[in-house]
Motif scaffolding. Structure first.
Motif, PDB file in Angstrom:
ATOM      1  N   LEU A 193      36.858  -3.359 -17.162  1.00 38.09           N
ATOM      2  CA  LEU A 193      35.692  -3.055 -16.335  1.00 38.09           C
ATOM      3  C   LEU A 193      35.000  -1.777 -16.794  1.00 38.09           C
ATOM      4  CD1 LEU A 193      37.075  -4.039 -12.848  1.00 38.09           C
ATOM      5  CD2 LEU A 193      35.259  -5.194 -14.109  1.00 38.09           C
ATOM      6  N   LEU A 194      35.784  -0.805 -17.249  1.00 35.76           N
ATOM      7  CA  LEU A 194      35.194   0.438 -17.756  1.00 35.76           C
ATOM      8  C   LEU A 194      34.299   0.164 -18.953  1.00 35.76           C
ATOM      9  CD1 LEU A 194      38.103   3.005 -17.695  1.00 35.76           C
ATOM     10  CD2 LEU A 194      36.047   3.000 -16.312  1.00 35.76           C
ATOM     11  N   THR A 195      34.757  -0.686 -19.857  1.00 36.92           N
ATOM     12  CA  THR A 195      33.950  -1.022 -21.023  1.00 36.92           C
ATOM     13  C   THR A 195      32.639  -1.635 -20.586  1.00 36.92           C
ATOM     14  OG1 THR A 195      35.939  -1.350 -22.340  1.00 36.92           O
ATOM     15  CG2 THR A 195      33.905  -2.344 -23.164  1.00 36.92           C
ATOM     16  N   LEU A 196      32.697  -2.522 -19.605  1.00 43.71           N
ATOM     17  CA  LEU A 196      31.474  -3.141 -19.105  1.00 43.71           C
ATOM     18  C   LEU A 196      30.598  -2.141 -18.375  1.00 43.71           C
ATOM     19  CD1 LEU A 196      32.850  -6.525 -17.881  1.00 43.71           C
ATOM     20  CD2 LEU A 196      31.285  -6.122 -19.767  1.00 43.71           C
ATOM     21  N   ALA A 197      31.204  -1.260 -17.618  1.00 43.44           N
ATOM     22  CA  ALA A 197      30.418  -0.279 -16.866  1.00 43.44           C
ATOM     23  C   ALA A 197      29.636   0.611 -17.810  1.00 43.44           C
ATOM     24  CB  ALA A 197      31.329   0.570 -15.992  1.00 43.44           C
ATOM     25  N   SER A 198      30.275   1.071 -18.858  1.00 45.04           N
ATOM     26  CA  SER A 198      29.565   1.940 -19.778  1.00 45.04           C
ATOM     27  C   SER A 198      28.495   1.171 -20.534  1.00 45.04           C
ATOM     28  CB  SER A 198      30.523   2.640 -20.732  1.00 45.04           C
ATOM     29  OG  SER A 198      31.450   1.765 -21.288  1.00 45.04           O
ATOM     30  N   SER A 199      28.700  -0.113 -20.785  1.00 41.46           N
ATOM     31  CA  SER A 199      27.652  -0.873 -21.459  1.00 41.46           C
ATOM     32  C   SER A 199      26.501  -1.181 -20.519  1.00 41.46           C
ATOM     33  CB  SER A 199      28.212  -2.163 -22.063  1.00 41.46           C
ATOM     34  OG  SER A 199      28.696  -3.029 -21.078  1.00 41.46           O
ATOM     35  N   THR A 200      26.741  -1.225 -19.230  1.00 42.40           N
ATOM     36  CA  THR A 200      25.681  -1.451 -18.261  1.00 42.40           C
ATOM     37  C   THR A 200      24.640  -0.348 -18.326  1.00 42.40           C
ATOM     38  OG1 THR A 200      27.151  -2.565 -16.762  1.00 42.40           O
ATOM     39  CG2 THR A 200      25.192  -1.630 -15.792  1.00 42.40           C
ATOM     40  N   ALA A 201      25.064   0.856 -18.549  1.00 39.38           N
ATOM     41  CA  ALA A 201      24.153   1.992 -18.519  1.00 39.38           C
ATOM     42  C   ALA A 201      23.357   2.145 -19.805  1.00 39.38           C
ATOM     43  CB  ALA A 201      24.956   3.266 -18.245  1.00 39.38           C
ATOM     44  N   ASN A 202      23.651   1.352 -20.812  1.00 36.71           N
ATOM     45  CA  ASN A 202      22.968   1.475 -22.092  1.00 36.71           C
ATOM     46  C   ASN A 202      21.515   1.048 -22.031  1.00 36.71           C
ATOM     47  OD1 ASN A 202      25.092   2.392 -23.604  1.00 36.71           O
ATOM     48  ND2 ASN A 202      25.783   0.365 -24.184  1.00 36.71           N
ATOM     49  N   ALA A 203      20.703   1.745 -22.751  1.00 35.03           N
ATOM     50  CA  ALA A 203      19.326   1.305 -23.000  1.00 35.03           C
ATOM     51  C   ALA A 203      19.322   0.669 -24.388  1.00 35.03           C
ATOM     52  CB  ALA A 203      18.394   2.495 -22.949  1.00 35.03           C
TER      53      ALA A 203
ATOM     54  N   TRP B 265      31.091   6.790 -24.969  1.00 37.14           N
ATOM     55  CA  TRP B 265      31.325   7.251 -23.602  1.00 37.14           C
ATOM     56  C   TRP B 265      32.716   7.846 -23.479  1.00 37.14           C
ATOM     57  CZ3 TRP B 265      27.731   6.454 -19.628  1.00 37.14           C
ATOM     58  CH2 TRP B 265      26.617   5.692 -19.978  1.00 37.14           C
ATOM     59  N   GLU B 266      32.850   8.828 -22.613  1.00 38.32           N
ATOM     60  CA  GLU B 266      34.160   9.355 -22.249  1.00 38.32           C
ATOM     61  C   GLU B 266      34.412   8.945 -20.808  1.00 38.32           C
ATOM     62  OE1 GLU B 266      36.655  13.243 -23.172  1.00 38.32           O
ATOM     63  OE2 GLU B 266      34.810  13.654 -22.061  1.00 38.32           O
TER      64      GLU B 266
ATOM     65  N   ILE C  88      35.099   5.258 -25.323  1.00 35.00           N
ATOM     66  CA  ILE C  88      34.748   3.848 -25.440  1.00 35.00           C
ATOM     67  C   ILE C  88      33.393   3.725 -26.118  1.00 35.00           C
ATOM     68  CG2 ILE C  88      34.309   1.715 -24.169  1.00 35.00           C
ATOM     69  CD1 ILE C  88      35.935   2.957 -21.838  1.00 35.00           C
ATOM     70  N   CYS C  89      33.328   2.944 -27.191  1.00 37.00           N
ATOM     71  CA  CYS C  89      32.073   2.653 -27.871  1.00 37.00           C
ATOM     72  C   CYS C  89      31.535   1.351 -27.300  1.00 37.00           C
ATOM     73  CB  CYS C  89      32.311   2.514 -29.372  1.00 37.00           C
ATOM     74  SG  CYS C  89      30.799   2.165 -30.311  1.00 37.00           S
ATOM     75  N   THR C  90      30.278   1.374 -26.851  1.00 44.23           N
ATOM     76  CA  THR C  90      29.683   0.189 -26.251  1.00 44.23           C
ATOM     77  C   THR C  90      28.434  -0.239 -26.999  1.00 44.23           C
ATOM     78  OG1 THR C  90      28.379   1.476 -24.679  1.00 44.23           O
ATOM     79  CG2 THR C  90      30.557   0.777 -23.958  1.00 44.23           C
ATOM     80  N   GLN C  91      28.177  -1.519 -26.944  1.00 48.36           N
ATOM     81  CA  GLN C  91      27.041  -2.116 -27.635  1.00 48.36           C
ATOM     82  C   GLN C  91      25.755  -1.858 -26.861  1.00 48.36           C
ATOM     83  OE1 GLN C  91      27.558  -6.319 -28.064  1.00 48.36           O
ATOM     84  NE2 GLN C  91      26.598  -6.293 -30.069  1.00 48.36           N
ATOM     85  N   ALA C  92      24.751  -1.382 -27.539  1.00 47.93           N
ATOM     86  CA  ALA C  92      23.464  -1.093 -26.907  1.00 47.93           C
ATOM     87  C   ALA C  92      22.847  -2.363 -26.336  1.00 47.93           C
ATOM     88  CB  ALA C  92      22.516  -0.460 -27.913  1.00 47.93           C
ATOM     89  N   GLY C  93      22.237  -2.228 -25.167  1.00 48.24           N
ATOM     90  CA  GLY C  93      21.502  -3.315 -24.564  1.00 48.24           C
ATOM     91  C   GLY C  93      22.331  -4.368 -23.860  1.00 48.24           C
ATOM     92  N   ARG C  94      23.622  -4.227 -23.822  1.00 45.06           N
ATOM     93  CA  ARG C  94      24.469  -5.224 -23.170  1.00 45.06           C
ATOM     94  C   ARG C  94      24.456  -4.989 -21.667  1.00 45.06           C
ATOM     95  NH1 ARG C  94      30.780  -6.368 -23.812  1.00 45.06           N
ATOM     96  NH2 ARG C  94      30.788  -8.290 -22.626  1.00 45.06           N
TER      97      ARG C  94
ATOM     98  N   GLY D 295      32.555   8.104 -15.910  1.00 44.05           N
ATOM     99  CA  GLY D 295      32.240   8.159 -17.325  1.00 44.05           C
ATOM    100  C   GLY D 295      30.918   8.842 -17.564  1.00 44.05           C
ATOM    101  N   LYS D 296      30.819   9.418 -18.764  1.00 48.02           N
ATOM    102  CA  LYS D 296      29.553  10.036 -19.166  1.00 48.02           C
ATOM    103  C   LYS D 296      29.338   9.768 -20.647  1.00 48.02           C
ATOM    104  CE  LYS D 296      31.613  14.545 -19.998  1.00 48.02           C
ATOM    105  NZ  LYS D 296      31.596  15.947 -19.734  1.00 48.02           N
ATOM    106  N   LYS D 297      28.073   9.617 -21.002  1.00 48.80           N
ATOM    107  CA  LYS D 297      27.720   9.397 -22.398  1.00 48.80           C
ATOM    108  C   LYS D 297      27.905  10.713 -23.144  1.00 48.80           C
ATOM    109  CE  LYS D 297      23.763   7.473 -22.945  1.00 48.80           C
ATOM    110  NZ  LYS D 297      22.411   6.997 -23.303  1.00 48.80           N
TER     111      LYS D 297
END
Length: 142
Positions: free
Chosen positions: A11-21, A28-29, A49-55, A125-127
């Protein structure tokens, strides 16, 4: 407990990807705290956690690969989302989650019921920078 934490990390991985533009991938940390764990000397170290932009966020994605886990009652309004989850099998559990995610930070609060008792978890988390999802994302580390 192990299954609960693996669901939370997903869920953390998804949460951080939610905030991506749209644009570059983001690093993210994330810090997880489970009520009562720190008092027992069992703090969980922060994760990068590295997340994919726009996801965009879909809690069902977090449950993929989690045996017998489903998501229900997903709601999203602006920066706030909530859902319920249930896992059957060897380590049954159920609970609810609320998330608030902006472009640069997020908070998730989860309430989980297991056979061993109830757990309240919080993830913040924060970017902190950029990364390359292809080489640094969770899928690349498997």
């Amino acid at each position: 407990m192990k299954k609960t934490i693996s669901v939370l990390f997903a869920l953390l991985t998804l949460a951080s990807s939610t905030a991506n533009a749209a644009g570059k991938d983001d690093l993210w940390e994330s810090k997880i705290s489970i009520e009562g764990m720190e008092m027992m000397g069992m703090a969980i170290p922060s994760q990068k956690i590295c997340t994919q932009a726009g996801r965009s966020m879909d809690p069902n994605d977090a449950m993929k690969g989690q045996d017998g886990c489903t998501v229900s009652d997903y709601k999203n309004a602006g920066t706030k989302s909530s859902w319920k989850y249930k896992c059957t099998g060897a380590q049954p559990m159920s609970g609810s989650a609320e998330m608030n995610a902006t472009a640069n930070e997020y908070t998730i609060k989860m309430k989980t019921q297991t056979a061993q008792g109830n757990m309240n978890m919080t993830a913040n988390g924060k970017k902190i920078g950029s990364c390359n999802y292809e080489t640094d994302g969770p899928q690349a580390k498997k």
